[in-house]
Design an enzyme around this catalytic site. Sequence first.
Site, PDB file in Angstrom:
ATOM      1  N   GLU A 107       6.226   4.313  -5.546  1.00  9.03           N
ATOM      2  CA  GLU A 107       6.478   4.539  -4.120  1.00  9.03           C
ATOM      3  C   GLU A 107       6.193   5.995  -3.776  1.00  9.03           C
ATOM      4  O   GLU A 107       6.732   6.902  -4.406  1.00  9.03           O
ATOM      5  CB  GLU A 107       7.932   4.222  -3.766  1.00  9.03           C
ATOM      6  CG  GLU A 107       8.318   2.763  -3.836  1.00  9.03           C
ATOM      7  CD  GLU A 107       8.039   2.001  -2.551  1.00  9.03           C
ATOM      8  OE1 GLU A 107       7.377   2.583  -1.655  1.00  9.03           O
ATOM      9  OE2 GLU A 107       8.480   0.853  -2.453  1.00  9.03           O
ATOM     10  N   HIS A 130      -0.234  -2.157  -2.268  1.00 15.02           N
ATOM     11  CA  HIS A 130       0.626  -3.303  -2.000  1.00 15.02           C
ATOM     12  C   HIS A 130      -0.056  -4.309  -1.073  1.00 15.02           C
ATOM     13  O   HIS A 130       0.077  -5.520  -1.242  1.00 15.02           O
ATOM     14  CB  HIS A 130       1.938  -2.803  -1.372  1.00 15.02           C
ATOM     15  CG  HIS A 130       3.007  -3.835  -1.313  1.00 15.02           C
ATOM     16  ND1 HIS A 130       4.126  -3.688  -0.527  1.00 15.02           N
ATOM     17  CD2 HIS A 130       3.153  -5.040  -1.939  1.00 15.02           C
ATOM     18  CE1 HIS A 130       4.908  -4.743  -0.664  1.00 15.02           C
ATOM     19  NE2 HIS A 130       4.345  -5.578  -1.517  1.00 15.02           N
TER      20      HIS A 130
END
Length: 228
Positions: A142, A203
């Site tokens: 992330e 993602h």
Amino acid sequence: MRQIAGMILLVVLVFTLIACSSGTSQEEHEHIELIPDDVYDSFDDAMIDDNPCPFERQGELTHIVIHFISNVIENPTNPYIMEDIHRIFRDYAVSAHYLIDRDGTIHPVVPEHHVAFHAGQGSLDGFPDYENNLNQHSIGIELLGIGTQEEMSLYLTADEYNALDPALIGFTDAQHDSLNWLINDILARHPTIQPNRTHIIGHSEYAPDKPDPGVLLEWERLDFMHSP
């Protein structure tokens, strides 16, 4: 050495770097704080309290998935407070193996040999067995960041987005540098992950309804993109 904030990250140790393809040294990346694998057992239980990741990885590790995250909906003027990101993880029962802060600091969250709940539902061309199961086969990274107005349209109105400080949007040079270092390090330790865009993905490539990491991530700055 700065202390890792929040309940999730309970131990900070200076990591003597495992050799990676770029030959980068710890001294050249003072913001990188990594935890050796043999330390993970000392705080697995505490991390599991905050991250629902009690499961040892069962599938072969073949992918890296890159995301962005922020608290811009609740705190548009200061969306990158680490405690808020940890709370989002807890509230939504999600997690990642690593967080990369705006200054390039790499925060380990979940041990790589554990499954982190970052990919969710989705599918990948060429990997039919990975449908809704990419977590078992991937490391999640992330980046603290905010995408374009179009990418953030599910979360912010145009007026809200336009009111943001431009410095909060996209990713910093330090984040690109640290992401590059981290990918190189992961690749050096996990030869089952091939250094290409089939195995190192965003993602959105797995879950098209997700906007991250978006077009503001400069993939060409990452070493693996130039591998033969």
